[in-house]
Design an enzyme around this catalytic site. Structure first.
Site, PDB file in Angstrom:
ATOM      1  N   CYS A  17       7.406 -21.629  -7.161  1.00  0.00           N
ATOM      2  CA  CYS A  17       6.109 -21.054  -7.532  1.00  0.00           C
ATOM      3  C   CYS A  17       5.000 -21.596  -6.630  1.00  0.00           C
ATOM      4  O   CYS A  17       5.056 -22.727  -6.152  1.00  0.00           O
ATOM      5  CB  CYS A  17       5.793 -21.364  -8.994  1.00  0.00           C
ATOM      6  SG  CYS A  17       6.987 -20.632 -10.133  1.00  0.00           S
ATOM      7  N   ASP A  18       3.988 -20.764  -6.436  1.00  0.00           N
ATOM      8  CA  ASP A  18       2.845 -21.173  -5.627  1.00  0.00           C
ATOM      9  C   ASP A  18       1.764 -21.788  -6.515  1.00  0.00           C
ATOM     10  O   ASP A  18       1.972 -22.017  -7.710  1.00  0.00           O
ATOM     11  CB  ASP A  18       2.313 -19.998  -4.803  1.00  0.00           C
ATOM     12  CG  ASP A  18       1.842 -18.829  -5.653  1.00  0.00           C
ATOM     13  OD1 ASP A  18       1.536 -19.024  -6.851  1.00  0.00           O
ATOM     14  OD2 ASP A  18       1.750 -17.708  -5.114  1.00  0.00           O
ATOM     15  N   LEU A  19       0.600 -22.059  -5.932  1.00  0.00           N
ATOM     16  CA  LEU A  19      -0.490 -22.698  -6.678  1.00  0.00           C
ATOM     17  C   LEU A  19      -0.995 -21.853  -7.834  1.00  0.00           C
ATOM     18  O   LEU A  19      -1.596 -22.364  -8.769  1.00  0.00           O
ATOM     19  CB  LEU A  19      -1.651 -23.023  -5.730  1.00  0.00           C
ATOM     20  CG  LEU A  19      -1.370 -24.140  -4.724  1.00  0.00           C
ATOM     21  CD1 LEU A  19      -2.535 -24.274  -3.744  1.00  0.00           C
ATOM     22  CD2 LEU A  19      -1.114 -25.446  -5.442  1.00  0.00           C
ATOM     23  N   GLN A  20      -0.755 -20.546  -7.777  1.00  0.00           N
ATOM     24  CA  GLN A  20      -1.188 -19.654  -8.857  1.00  0.00           C
ATOM     25  C   GLN A  20      -0.195 -19.638 -10.018  1.00  0.00           C
ATOM     26  O   GLN A  20      -0.422 -18.975 -11.019  1.00  0.00           O
ATOM     27  CB  GLN A  20      -1.391 -18.237  -8.318  1.00  0.00           C
ATOM     28  CG  GLN A  20      -2.471 -18.152  -7.261  1.00  0.00           C
ATOM     29  CD  GLN A  20      -2.538 -16.776  -6.618  1.00  0.00           C
ATOM     30  OE1 GLN A  20      -1.760 -15.870  -6.937  1.00  0.00           O
ATOM     31  NE2 GLN A  20      -3.479 -16.603  -5.703  1.00  0.00           N
ATOM     32  N   VAL A  22       2.928 -18.465  -9.917  1.00  0.00           N
ATOM     33  CA  VAL A  22       3.887 -17.358  -9.853  1.00  0.00           C
ATOM     34  C   VAL A  22       4.840 -17.591  -8.682  1.00  0.00           C
ATOM     35  O   VAL A  22       4.550 -18.362  -7.767  1.00  0.00           O
ATOM     36  CB  VAL A  22       3.171 -15.994  -9.707  1.00  0.00           C
ATOM     37  CG1 VAL A  22       2.296 -15.710 -10.908  1.00  0.00           C
ATOM     38  CG2 VAL A  22       2.369 -15.913  -8.424  1.00  0.00           C
TER      39      VAL A  22
END
Length: 130
Positions: A17-20, A22
């Site tokens: 997952c990324d910083l958002q 997702v």
């Protein structure tokens, strides 16, 4: 309704997952590739065995339509069906979140083959029992 010929269940790992929060868009290609490898394995062959015979299967194009995001801990399935188009084998792959069966990704992956260093006319796709 699609006529899927193969399905694999997977789970999102936190580091995908990324910083958002997702799944990073590039990770979806890993999911699709893993499903294709497992499909070949279900047909009693592998990329390693093919490479040892100087048969190289290569992605020439990928189209991905993102519909909904997966997040850490989600379980999901990658379903696929195949078709032939000239020199290419087409993998139509869809990713569904297990909790609500929602479509998260639609993809079309075009695969070509080189046999003994030369672009194949695709005969290998017929002989692989695909």
């Amino acid at each position: 309704m699609q006529d899927y010929i193969f399905e694999i269940q997977l789970k999102v790992r936190d580091y995908e997952c990324d910083l958002q929060g997702v799944v990073n868009n590039a990770v979806y290609q890993n999911y699709l590739e893993h499903a294709r490898h497992e499909y070949l394995s279900s047909k009693k062959t592998s990329f390693k065995e093919l490479t040892e015979k100087d048969i190289l299967l290569m992605v020439s194009r990928i189209e991905m339509d993102f519909k909904r995001s997966l997040t850490a801990g989600d379980t999901f399935s990658v379903k696929l069906r195949i078709a032939r188009e000239g020199l290419k084998l087409l993998f139509f792959q869809d990713i569904f979140r297990s909790a609500d069966n929602s479509l998260c990704l639609k993809a079309k992956v075009e695969v070509i083959a080189k046999v003994n260093g030369k672009l194949s006319r695709g005969e290998i796709f017929d002989t692989l029992s695909l």
